[in-house]
Design a protein around this motif. Structure first.
Motif, PDB file in Angstrom:
ATOM      1  N   ASP A   1       0.821  -1.220   0.000  1.00  0.00           N
ATOM      2  CA  ASP A   1       0.000   0.000   0.000  1.00  0.00           C
ATOM      3  C   ASP A   1       0.849   1.263   0.000  1.00  0.00           C
ATOM      4  OD1 ASP A   1      -2.359  -1.502   0.137  1.00  0.00           O
ATOM      5  OD2 ASP A   1      -2.276  -1.595   2.323  1.00  0.00           O
TER       6      ASP A   1
ATOM      7  N   GLN B   1       2.410  10.327  -3.175  1.00  0.00           N
ATOM      8  CA  GLN B   1       0.961  10.356  -3.369  1.00  0.00           C
ATOM      9  C   GLN B   1       0.317  10.937  -2.098  1.00  0.00           C
ATOM     10  OE1 GLN B   1      -1.087   7.291  -5.511  1.00  0.00           O
ATOM     11  NE2 GLN B   1       0.774   6.591  -6.547  1.00  0.00           N
ATOM     12  N   THR B   2      -0.661  10.287  -1.525  1.00  0.00           N
ATOM     13  CA  THR B   2      -1.341  10.857  -0.356  1.00  0.00           C
ATOM     14  C   THR B   2      -0.553  10.546   0.913  1.00  0.00           C
ATOM     15  OG1 THR B   2      -3.471  10.544  -1.449  1.00  0.00           O
ATOM     16  CG2 THR B   2      -3.501  10.961   0.925  1.00  0.00           C
TER      17      THR B   2
ATOM     18  N   THR C   1       3.768   7.569   1.763  1.00  0.00           N
ATOM     19  CA  THR C   1       2.441   7.917   1.252  1.00  0.00           C
ATOM     20  C   THR C   1       1.703   6.663   0.809  1.00  0.00           C
ATOM     21  OG1 THR C   1       3.270   8.278  -1.013  1.00  0.00           O
ATOM     22  CG2 THR C   1       3.287  10.177   0.472  1.00  0.00           C
TER      23      THR C   1
ATOM     24  N   ASP D   1      -1.258   4.753  -1.820  1.00  0.00           N
ATOM     25  CA  ASP D   1      -1.817   4.849  -3.175  1.00  0.00           C
ATOM     26  C   ASP D   1      -3.307   5.161  -3.113  1.00  0.00           C
ATOM     27  OD1 ASP D   1      -3.271   2.465  -2.731  1.00  0.00           O
ATOM     28  OD2 ASP D   1      -1.633   1.243  -3.491  1.00  0.00           O
ATOM     29  N   SER D   2      -3.866   5.561  -4.252  1.00  0.00           N
ATOM     30  CA  SER D   2      -5.256   6.036  -4.303  1.00  0.00           C
ATOM     31  C   SER D   2      -6.252   4.949  -3.907  1.00  0.00           C
ATOM     32  CB  SER D   2      -5.569   6.556  -5.712  1.00  0.00           C
ATOM     33  OG  SER D   2      -5.304   5.556  -6.678  1.00  0.00           O
ATOM     34  N   ASN D   3      -5.997   3.700  -4.249  1.00  0.00           N
ATOM     35  CA  ASN D   3      -6.915   2.614  -3.889  1.00  0.00           C
ATOM     36  C   ASN D   3      -6.993   2.441  -2.371  1.00  0.00           C
ATOM     37  OD1 ASN D   3      -7.504   2.016  -6.559  1.00  0.00           O
ATOM     38  ND2 ASN D   3      -5.806   0.551  -6.740  1.00  0.00           N
ATOM     39  N   THR D   4      -5.840   2.547  -1.711  1.00  0.00           N
ATOM     40  CA  THR D   4      -5.822   2.423  -0.249  1.00  0.00           C
ATOM     41  C   THR D   4      -6.548   3.591   0.395  1.00  0.00           C
ATOM     42  OG1 THR D   4      -3.692   1.287  -0.386  1.00  0.00           O
ATOM     43  CG2 THR D   4      -4.329   2.166   1.759  1.00  0.00           C
ATOM     44  N   VAL D   5      -6.351   4.791  -0.134  1.00  0.00           N
ATOM     45  CA  VAL D   5      -7.009   5.979   0.404  1.00  0.00           C
ATOM     46  C   VAL D   5      -8.523   5.849   0.304  1.00  0.00           C
ATOM     47  CG1 VAL D   5      -7.351   8.463   0.103  1.00  0.00           C
ATOM     48  CG2 VAL D   5      -5.045   7.499   0.008  1.00  0.00           C
ATOM     49  N   SER D   6      -9.014   5.384  -0.838  1.00  0.00           N
ATOM     50  CA  SER D   6     -10.470   5.237  -1.002  1.00  0.00           C
ATOM     51  C   SER D   6     -11.026   4.170  -0.067  1.00  0.00           C
ATOM     52  CB  SER D   6     -10.794   4.886  -2.460  1.00  0.00           C
ATOM     53  OG  SER D   6     -10.212   3.638  -2.819  1.00  0.00           O
TER      54      SER D   6
ATOM     55  N   LYS E   1     -11.685   5.711   3.789  1.00  0.00           N
ATOM     56  CA  LYS E   1     -12.322   7.022   3.650  1.00  0.00           C
ATOM     57  C   LYS E   1     -12.511   7.736   4.981  1.00  0.00           C
ATOM     58  CE  LYS E   1     -14.834   6.224  -0.680  1.00  0.00           C
ATOM     59  NZ  LYS E   1     -16.170   6.120  -1.327  1.00  0.00           N
TER      60      LYS E   1
ATOM     61  N   ILE F   1      -9.598  10.001   6.077  1.00  0.00           N
ATOM     62  CA  ILE F   1      -9.065  11.064   5.231  1.00  0.00           C
ATOM     63  C   ILE F   1      -9.140  12.413   5.964  1.00  0.00           C
ATOM     64  CG2 ILE F   1      -9.364  12.338   3.065  1.00  0.00           C
ATOM     65  CD1 ILE F   1     -10.438   9.783   1.816  1.00  0.00           C
TER      66      ILE F   1
END
Length: 296
Positions: free
Chosen positions: A249, A254-255, A275, A277-282, A285, A288
């Motif tokens: 992850d 990234q984030t 940071t 990745d976007s899939n882990t961030v979503s 939720k 965030i």
């Protein structure tokens, strides 16, 4: 100048020599049998200081007979745990006779100026020279391995002049640092005072005051109210989620993932080498963070 033959040193003055450590120093090993010495020393932030055993800071041996007796001008090196700790200062100059753990290497020399070599080995320490001597496998260095370390050897009189110059220069710099720290502490106290006075009393020094009903707040402006945090926040979220993360992850740039080490002096300083990745961030939720939110 001439080439030293050592890549990380480069050129050195023409009259200087390169010699292995064992030609200048021998390892001092003198166990404290029958508790002959009681002045316990330790290496702290690059200095050899007296150790206060009453504070119970750190582990103490069953007997200080296992400790090594050291004399003034001996050089101490802590060459343990090299792979896991690359931030500590690992060298120090003994300024008084005492005993120190035998886990450290103690160096003593004959007919040379130890203060110069103390500064030289401190320089090696800052350049992280010791960390490559174990070929990246061993976490500790013994004297037998350290003894082959190449040292710069100026003429004896020049060693003394360099040591005297650095003693004076470093003392002046330390004095400047102390004054700077004192100024910083005063400014921090003033900053806290400004914030506290303004958020609890407002900007008008003549405004009528009333009791807040909260002992540690005291009086507040008459038109202000005290309310619970929950009435001002739509949601208060908490809870660790590290167990939900996996090695794959983590990516770079990234984030950012925020942890306590990123919170410093009223600011969140993100580390973009840590940071998600976007899939882990979503997937996470509820964790965030958005602009304007407050982190405790």
């Amino acid at each position: 100048m001439k080439d030293s033959g050592i890549e990380w040193i480069g050129e050195i003055p023409e009259g200087w020599e390169i010699s292995p450590l064992f030609s200048i120093f021998k390892e001092r090993k003198q166990k404290n049998y029958n508790l002959k010495e009681t002045n316990i020393l330790s290496l702290s932030y690059g200095k050899i200081i007296r150790r206060n055993t009453e504070t119970n800071m750190g582990l103490l041996p069953e007997s200080f007979e296992t400790y090594n007796i050291v004399d003034k001008s001996n050089i101490i090196l802590r060459l343990t745990d090299l792979q896991n700790d690359k931030t500590s200062l690992r060298t120090g100059l003994v300024i008084e006779r005492g005993i120190i753990t035998s886990a450290y290497i103690a160096l003593e020399s004959v007919n040379t100026e130890n203060v110069f070599f103390h500064y030289l080995l401190h320089c090696y320490d800052e350049l992280k020279v010791f960390y490559v001597m174990g070929n990246g496998v061993r976490q500790n260095l013994k004297f037998a391995e350290l003894s082959r370390l190449p040292l710069l050897v100026p003429p004896l009189a020049e060693q003394q002049r360099i040591a005297d110059y650095l003693d004076a220069k470093c003392a002046y710099i330390d004095q400047c640092l102390d004054m700077t720290r004192q100024s910083m502490e005063k400014l921090r106290a003033y900053k806290l005072s400004c914030i506290t006075e303004t958020v609890t009393k407002g900007l008008d020094p003549d405004v009528p005051l009333k009791d807040s009903g909260v002992p540690w707040i005291g009086q507040i402006p008459a038109g202000w109210e005290c309310t619970r945090l929950m009435t001002l926040c739509s949601e208060i979220s908490t809870g660790p989620f590290g167990s939900q993360l996996h090695a794959e992850d983590y990516v770079e740039n990234q984030t950012p993932l925020i942890n306590p080490s990123n919170i410093n002096n009223f600011r969140i300083e993100a580390n973009y080498k840590c940071t998600l990745d976007s899939n882990t961030v979503s997937r996470l939720k509820r964790h965030i963070l958005y602009t304007g939110e407050i982190i405790f």
